[in-house]
Design a protein around this motif. Structure first.
Motif, PDB file in Angstrom:
ATOM      1  N   LEU A   1      36.798  43.309  41.614  1.00  0.00           N
ATOM      2  CA  LEU A   1      37.075  43.355  42.981  1.00  0.00           C
ATOM      3  C   LEU A   1      36.190  42.042  43.809  1.00  0.00           C
ATOM      4  N   ASP A   2      35.064  41.677  42.703  1.00  0.00           N
ATOM      5  CA  ASP A   2      34.238  40.967  43.475  1.00  0.00           C
ATOM      6  C   ASP A   2      34.050  39.670  42.488  1.00  0.00           C
ATOM      7  N   PRO A   3      34.423  38.515  42.705  1.00  0.00           N
ATOM      8  CA  PRO A   3      34.284  37.123  41.687  1.00  0.00           C
ATOM      9  C   PRO A   3      33.109  37.193  41.014  1.00  0.00           C
ATOM     10  N   ALA A   4      31.828  37.611  41.770  1.00  0.00           N
ATOM     11  CA  ALA A   4      30.455  37.463  41.069  1.00  0.00           C
ATOM     12  C   ALA A   4      30.583  38.452  39.792  1.00  0.00           C
ATOM     13  N   ASP A   5      31.449  39.454  39.671  1.00  0.00           N
ATOM     14  CA  ASP A   5      31.389  40.307  38.745  1.00  0.00           C
ATOM     15  C   ASP A   5      32.052  39.739  37.490  1.00  0.00           C
ATOM     16  N   ILE A   6      33.002  38.920  37.768  1.00  0.00           N
ATOM     17  CA  ILE A   6      33.615  37.922  36.572  1.00  0.00           C
ATOM     18  C   ILE A   6      32.555  36.896  35.910  1.00  0.00           C
ATOM     19  N   ASP A   7      31.765  36.393  36.620  1.00  0.00           N
ATOM     20  CA  ASP A   7      30.515  35.468  36.228  1.00  0.00           C
ATOM     21  C   ASP A   7      29.856  36.461  35.352  1.00  0.00           C
ATOM     22  N   ARG A   8      29.357  37.552  35.656  1.00  0.00           N
ATOM     23  CA  ARG A   8      28.365  38.469  34.889  1.00  0.00           C
ATOM     24  C   ARG A   8      28.975  38.822  33.562  1.00  0.00           C
ATOM     25  N   ILE A   9      30.487  39.158  33.631  1.00  0.00           N
ATOM     26  CA  ILE A   9      31.324  39.545  32.389  1.00  0.00           C
ATOM     27  C   ILE A   9      31.587  38.469  31.510  1.00  0.00           C
TER      28      ILE A   9
ATOM     29  N   GLU B   1      42.024  39.741  31.289  1.00  0.00           N
ATOM     30  CA  GLU B   1      42.684  40.538  32.112  1.00  0.00           C
ATOM     31  C   GLU B   1      44.085  40.701  31.934  1.00  0.00           C
ATOM     32  N   GLY B   2      44.362  41.940  32.124  1.00  0.00           N
ATOM     33  CA  GLY B   2      45.953  42.360  31.753  1.00  0.00           C
ATOM     34  C   GLY B   2      47.100  42.130  32.670  1.00  0.00           C
ATOM     35  N   PHE B   3      47.575  40.504  32.679  1.00  0.00           N
ATOM     36  CA  PHE B   3      48.808  40.326  33.519  1.00  0.00           C
ATOM     37  C   PHE B   3      49.802  40.034  32.616  1.00  0.00           C
ATOM     38  N   MET B   4      50.464  41.330  32.355  1.00  0.00           N
ATOM     39  CA  MET B   4      51.500  41.310  31.302  1.00  0.00           C
ATOM     40  C   MET B   4      52.608  40.019  31.499  1.00  0.00           C
TER      41      MET B   4
ATOM     42  N   ALA C   1      40.176  36.855  41.631  1.00  0.00           N
ATOM     43  CA  ALA C   1      39.360  37.837  42.434  1.00  0.00           C
ATOM     44  C   ALA C   1      38.637  37.356  43.689  1.00  0.00           C
ATOM     45  N   ALA C   2      38.497  36.059  43.630  1.00  0.00           N
ATOM     46  CA  ALA C   2      38.018  35.132  44.792  1.00  0.00           C
ATOM     47  C   ALA C   2      39.131  35.090  45.828  1.00  0.00           C
ATOM     48  N   THR C   3      40.321  34.904  45.470  1.00  0.00           N
ATOM     49  CA  THR C   3      41.358  34.862  46.472  1.00  0.00           C
ATOM     50  C   THR C   3      41.519  36.201  47.173  1.00  0.00           C
ATOM     51  N   LEU C   4      41.484  37.225  46.252  1.00  0.00           N
ATOM     52  CA  LEU C   4      42.078  38.648  46.819  1.00  0.00           C
ATOM     53  C   LEU C   4      40.877  39.098  47.532  1.00  0.00           C
TER      54      LEU C   4
ATOM     55  N   THR D   1      48.584  35.930  42.053  1.00  0.00           N
ATOM     56  CA  THR D   1      48.290  35.016  40.798  1.00  0.00           C
ATOM     57  C   THR D   1      49.533  34.186  40.535  1.00  0.00           C
ATOM     58  N   TYR D   2      50.664  34.563  40.905  1.00  0.00           N
ATOM     59  CA  TYR D   2      52.180  33.625  40.574  1.00  0.00           C
ATOM     60  C   TYR D   2      51.682  32.035  41.305  1.00  0.00           C
TER      61      TYR D   2
END
Ligand SMILES: NC(=O)c1ccc[n+]([C@@H]2O[C@H](COP(=O)([O-])OP(=O)(O)OC[C@H]3O[C@@H](n4cnc5c(N)ncnc54)[C@H](OP(=O)(O)O)[C@@H]3O)[C@@H](O)[C@H]2O)c1
Length: 326
Positions: free
Chosen positions: A99-107, A120-123, A307-310, A182-183
């Motif tokens: 929910l927070d783009p900074a978390d993606i950086d940590r991941i 990330e699961g976007f089927m 995440a940043a856009t949302l 995302t689309y």
């Protein structure tokens, strides 16, 4: 080489993913974990999964598991992805990963250090319909893309659904609005330079319907909509300088879809064959990333942009709510 999977939680979406893991060429589902022993045992028996584990960490500590699928409520995606990476597991995490783009950086930092794949699961990103849409749009069939209109709605039936709980990352934008967002990013290949959001809020504090406007560098606009109070419907239209494309079922393609490409007053119907079983391609692409080193279809850089856009859309909608109280 095969991929030995564990699943964290007995989520409803597993009903679609478990059959796909069984059909995928190089995957074995070996265990499911639940917060309670009774639920883990009952679920493993119902789905004929060899291992039933009490507690998610206990599954992560099992050296007999290579990869985990995380279909938990949204607020739990980051903590359990980080825990899985720390345990040396590859991770396929349901959308939205963070929910927070900074978390993606940590991941990203943790996954690189641990040399594991996290995706990330976007089927829909794995399906032939999406590839065909990108081939047409990026191949210039519409000329220059000017406007994208897309949305996802369904009528939420249970008052207690995790989607209505703000503490669990609920809300229609994060749950289903992430698909049109995302689309639009996929079609433009860019992050928006301006977003505007407006929501109708549920008593719990989550958005139950969301309208968003995005403007991309170069001037392409996207109008997106998500909501829990309208009947099930998904839509995508792409308008360009020389034509328009209508895409039925963009996020959950059937086994035969008919695209409509309109140019100069003439409508051409383009048939696209889909997957017999959804999620199989997603699992097989993940196998290829882990076992063959193939690049992820949904990269962490892409997930960061999502995440940043949302987050920007939610921030805009909260600003609007402060300006125009109900
Ligand atoms: N890709 C797709 O097409 C698709 C479709 C639907 C949903 N999803 C995503 O999949 C995820 C799960 O959605 P779902 O509708 O399947 O969820 P769900 O049925 O509500 O299940 C969530 C699971 O999470 C576990 N959990 C852990 N902490 C919890 C808490 N505090 N409250 C409730 N459950 C908790 C529970 O398992 P235990 O009790 O066994 O521990 C529960 O079964 C979401 O991120 C959603 O966005 C993706």
């Amino acid at each position: 080489m095969r991929l030995r999977w564990g699943i964290l939680g007995t989520a409803r979406i597993n009903r679609r993913v478990i059959p796909a893991m069984r059909l995928a060429r190089r995957s074995d589902l070996v265990a499911v974990a639940s917060r309670t022993r009774a639920r883990a045992d009952a679920y493993a028996a119902q789905w004929q999964i060899p291992g039933a584990v009490e507690g998610y960490q206990a599954l992560l500590d099992d050296p007999g598991i290579d990869a985990v699928y995380i279909p938990l409520p949204n607020s739990e995606h980051v903590p359990w992805t980080m825990a899985a990476v720390a345990a040396g597991k590859h991770v396929l995490c349901e959308k939205p990963m963070a929910l927070d783009p900074a978390d993606i950086d940590r991941i990203q930092v943790a996954a690189t250090a641990a040399r594991v794949v996290v995706e990330e699961g976007f089927m829909y990103r794995h399906e032939p319909l999406t590839a065909k849409v990108l081939e047409l749009v990026h191949g210039g069939a519409l000329g220059t893309v000017r406007a994208i209109v897309s949305g996802f709605t369904f009528a939420l039936s249970h008052a207690t659904d995790v989607r209505l709980d703000p503490a669990l990352g609920g809300g229609s934008l994060w749950d289903i609005g992430c698909y049109p967002v995302t689309y639009a990013r996929l079609l433009t290949g860019r992050d928006p330079k301006m977003v505007f959001g407006s929501a109708q809020w549920h008593a719990s504090g989550v958005d139950e319907q969301f309208m968003g406007m995005l403007r991309f560098p170069g001037g392409t606009t996207a109008t997106i909509y998500s909501g829990f109070r309208a009947a099930l419907r998904t839509w995508l239209e792409v308008m360009g300088s020389e034509g328009a494309l209508t895409v039925p079922n963009p996020f959950k393609p059937g086994d035969r879809e008919l695209l409509e490409l309109e140019r100069g007053g003439h409508v051409e119907t383009i048939e696209v064959a889909g997957s017999p079983t959804l999620f199989v391609r997603e699992i097989e692409h993940f196998e290829a990333s882990v076992l063959d080193g193939a690049p992820s279809v949904v990269t962490l850089a892409d997930s960061r942009g999502t995440a940043a856009t949302l987050a920007a859309l939610v921030g805009s909608a909260r600003d609007q709510a402060a300006l125009y109280p109900e």
